[in-house]
Design a protein around this motif. Structure first.
Motif, mmCIF file in Angstrom:
data_model
loop_
_atom_site.group_PDB
_atom_site.id
_atom_site.type_symbol
_atom_site.label_atom_id
_atom_site.label_comp_id
_atom_site.label_asym_id
_atom_site.label_seq_id
_atom_site.Cartn_x
_atom_site.Cartn_y
_atom_site.Cartn_z
ATOM 1 N N ILE A 291 -3.515 6.053 -11.952
ATOM 2 C CA ILE A 291 -2.947 4.697 -11.910
ATOM 3 C C ILE A 291 -3.827 3.743 -12.702
ATOM 4 O O ILE A 291 -3.339 2.883 -13.445
ATOM 5 C CB ILE A 291 -2.801 4.231 -10.445
ATOM 6 C CG1 ILE A 291 -1.714 5.053 -9.746
ATOM 7 C CG2 ILE A 291 -2.484 2.748 -10.376
ATOM 8 C CD1 ILE A 291 -1.600 4.759 -8.260
ATOM 9 N N ARG A 292 -5.144 3.894 -12.552
ATOM 10 C CA ARG A 292 -6.075 3.032 -13.293
ATOM 11 C C ARG A 292 -5.906 3.193 -14.798
ATOM 12 O O ARG A 292 -5.885 2.207 -15.541
ATOM 13 C CB ARG A 292 -7.515 3.392 -12.890
ATOM 14 C CG ARG A 292 -8.596 2.645 -13.647
ATOM 15 C CD ARG A 292 -9.928 3.371 -13.531
ATOM 16 N NE ARG A 292 -9.879 4.680 -14.180
ATOM 17 C CZ ARG A 292 -10.842 5.590 -14.099
ATOM 18 N NH1 ARG A 292 -11.901 5.355 -13.347
ATOM 19 N NH2 ARG A 292 -10.738 6.741 -14.733
ATOM 20 N N GLU A 295 -0.822 2.625 -15.606
ATOM 21 C CA GLU A 295 0.048 2.270 -14.484
ATOM 22 C C GLU A 295 1.507 2.626 -14.759
ATOM 23 O O GLU A 295 2.231 3.073 -13.871
ATOM 24 C CB GLU A 295 -0.070 0.780 -14.187
ATOM 25 C CG GLU A 295 -1.382 0.368 -13.545
ATOM 26 C CD GLU A 295 -1.370 -1.091 -13.119
ATOM 27 O OE1 GLU A 295 -0.266 -1.682 -13.040
ATOM 28 O OE2 GLU A 295 -2.456 -1.646 -12.882
ATOM 29 N N GLU A 299 3.699 5.077 -12.465
ATOM 30 C CA GLU A 299 4.892 4.563 -11.806
ATOM 31 C C GLU A 299 6.109 5.398 -12.180
ATOM 32 O O GLU A 299 7.001 5.645 -11.354
ATOM 33 C CB GLU A 299 5.105 3.101 -12.185
ATOM 34 C CG GLU A 299 5.925 2.324 -11.180
ATOM 35 C CD GLU A 299 5.718 0.832 -11.325
ATOM 36 O OE1 GLU A 299 5.980 0.125 -10.347
ATOM 37 O OE2 GLU A 299 5.307 0.388 -12.409
ATOM 38 N N VAL A 305 2.471 2.010 -7.187
ATOM 39 C CA VAL A 305 1.227 1.446 -7.707
ATOM 40 C C VAL A 305 0.736 0.282 -6.843
ATOM 41 O O VAL A 305 -0.450 0.192 -6.494
ATOM 42 C CB VAL A 305 1.415 0.997 -9.175
ATOM 43 C CG1 VAL A 305 0.189 0.238 -9.672
ATOM 44 C CG2 VAL A 305 1.687 2.203 -10.063
ATOM 45 N N THR A 306 1.627 -0.621 -6.477
ATOM 46 C CA THR A 306 1.229 -1.793 -5.691
ATOM 47 C C THR A 306 0.651 -1.380 -4.337
ATOM 48 O O THR A 306 -0.376 -1.904 -3.894
ATOM 49 C CB THR A 306 2.424 -2.732 -5.484
ATOM 50 O OG1 THR A 306 2.947 -3.112 -6.765
ATOM 51 C CG2 THR A 306 2.005 -3.974 -4.715
ATOM 52 N N HIS A 309 -2.798 0.140 -4.860
ATOM 53 C CA HIS A 309 -3.760 -0.921 -5.159
ATOM 54 C C HIS A 309 -4.167 -1.651 -3.887
ATOM 55 O O HIS A 309 -5.354 -1.954 -3.684
ATOM 56 C CB HIS A 309 -3.166 -1.913 -6.165
ATOM 57 C CG HIS A 309 -3.307 -1.475 -7.578
ATOM 58 N ND1 HIS A 309 -2.699 -2.135 -8.634
ATOM 59 C CD2 HIS A 309 -3.984 -0.440 -8.146
ATOM 60 C CE1 HIS A 309 -3.001 -1.537 -9.764
ATOM 61 N NE2 HIS A 309 -3.781 -0.501 -9.494
#
Length: 433
Positions: A291-292, A295, A299, A305-306, A309
């Protein structure tokens, strides 16, 4: 150089610096640096979790550290019965009304539409605010009027202070959840501004709400997880053992308590390091790094992702909260005026960048090394300036200027080290594999 050999050498270098400090300045100085270095390493691990694993740019670290410090007061100090009788229940009722107002406004936002939603939200927020103040303010005034010279607050639960360390993590995690739900959708630079602003708000509340933790009047004499020096000095058995080692009771008691703190802090650091390493090498850790790095691709593969995070933002903040509770325990007092977000957040970020973002061992190395430099650079700089100005007259303006400039050596050195590392080892001293 083989990475294992290089890493061993770097940690050995930090050990040599600490031993050298003990030989030259005394072992008491070494233990002071070691204890704060261990706490700094824990903070760096928390920030590395957010930035190194997930790329979240959080510069509100001191806000979460301050919440950890607040936990020590709420958990370990005895309650103030007079304050509770004067207005404690009114304060609790006011806080409940404030929370209920926010919840009601959120529910209206979700269930209504159009102008009705806007009008209902406005009525709830304005009406709830005035109702909250009508209940809360009289209670606050009454509590803060109860013997303000020594209390003026509600006090705590009178529990062992070691319990405040996990509670500090929980407080910071709860604040991180609230912040993350509102701010994690922002772009990285806006997230940085938002977290810094919220950290300032947290510290401002701690400074001004005397009923909570006495504000800028500070809370002193906090409980300790290790024996007090005076108690050890009055213990005949301890005095006899100190004499057998050739130490006077005062020096022996000071070293004993600091070693006790060092053992506790090391245990916490090792536990957090083990958990962080397990997370890093797990499928969850690989997902976070994916994800880093991209993203959009993560996704597209079905990753939320949210939510991820938010998850890692809470975990990193909780670690900073634990470190904050440990730092206040070491100091033996809560002083909200010492929490300076820009100054100390910058220092923690230097630790992470210099040590190696994305590498837990690098974060620990950076925490220990940078804290040693932060403490020692100013006296070393003063010694250097005295040597450089040795041939100048006592009333020389240049001599005075050189000696006065030693006070600025800390920030100069931090900036110089950061530039050198970014130039010659941009991924840090122990880079991510």
């Amino acid at each position: 150089m083989n990475p294992a050999v290089k890493n061993t050498f770097l940690f050995a270098l930090v050990g040599v610096l600490l031993i050298g400090t003990g030989i030259i300045q005394g072992w008491n100085s070494t233990l002071v640096i070691l204890n704060m270095g261990l706490i700094s390493a824990i903070m760096a691990l928390g920030v590395n979790l957010q930035w190194g694993f997930a790329g979240l740019f959080n510069i509100g670290v001191m806000g979460f550290v301050a919440l950890g410090g607040l936990a020590t007061v709420l958990v370990s100090t005895p309650p103030v019965p007079e304050a509770w009788e004067a207005g404690g229940l009114r304060i609790l009722a006011g806080l409940v009304l404030g929370a209920a107002t926010v919840v009601a406004a959120v529910m209206v936002q979700k269930r209504l539409q159009g102008r009705t939603r806007t009008l209902a939200t406005l009525v709830i927020l304005v009406g709830g605010f005035f109702l909250y103040r009508a209940v809360f303010d009289p209670g606050k005034v009454a509590v803060e009027a109860v013997n303000p010279a020594v209390s003026g607050n509600l006090g705590g639960l009178n529990l062992p202070i070691l319990l405040s360390w996990p509670v500090g993590g929980l407080l910071a995690a709860g604040a991180a959840w609230v912040i993350g739900k509102t701010a994690l959708g922002l772009r990285s630079d806006y997230l940085a501004i938002a977290t810094l602003g919220i950290a300032e708000i947290v510290i401002a509340v701690m400074k001004n709400e005397d009923w909570l933790a006495r504000g800028v009047k500070n809370v002193i004499g906090l409980d300790r997880p290790v024996p007090r020096e005076i108690d050890l000095q009055n213990d005949p058995g301890f005095v006899e053992r100190a004499a057998s080692l050739g130490l006077d009771p005062i020096t022996a008691s000071t070293l004993y308590t600091k070693i006790g703190y060092a053992v506790l802090f090391t245990v916490v650091l090792l536990i957090i390091l083990w958990l962080a390493q397990m997370a890093l090498n797990s499928p969850w850790g690989r997902m976070m790094r994916a994800i880093r790095d991209n993203e959009v691709a993560a996704e597209a593969m079905g990753k939320d992702v949210t939510a991820r995070h938010l998850q890692i933002f809470i975990l990193g903040s909780a670690i900073c909260g634990i470190a904050g509770a440990m730092m206040t325990t070491l100091d033996g007092q809560l002083t909200p005026g010492t929490y300076q977000p820009l100054r100390f957040t910058f220092l923690i970020w230097v630790m992470v960048i210099v040590g190696g973002s994305g590498n837990n061992f690098g974060a620990i190395l950076g925490g220990m090394l940078i804290w040693w430099l932060w403490v020692q650079v100013e006296p070393l700089g003063l010694g250097l300036m005295n040597i450089l100005s040795a041939g100048l007259a006592e009333d020389s303006a240049l001599r005075d200027r050189l000696i006065d400039s030693a006070a600025h050596m800390r920030l100069l050195t931090m900036g110089l080290i950061l530039l050198l590392v970014l130039r010659f080892s941009p991924r840090g001293l122990i880079p991510e594999r």
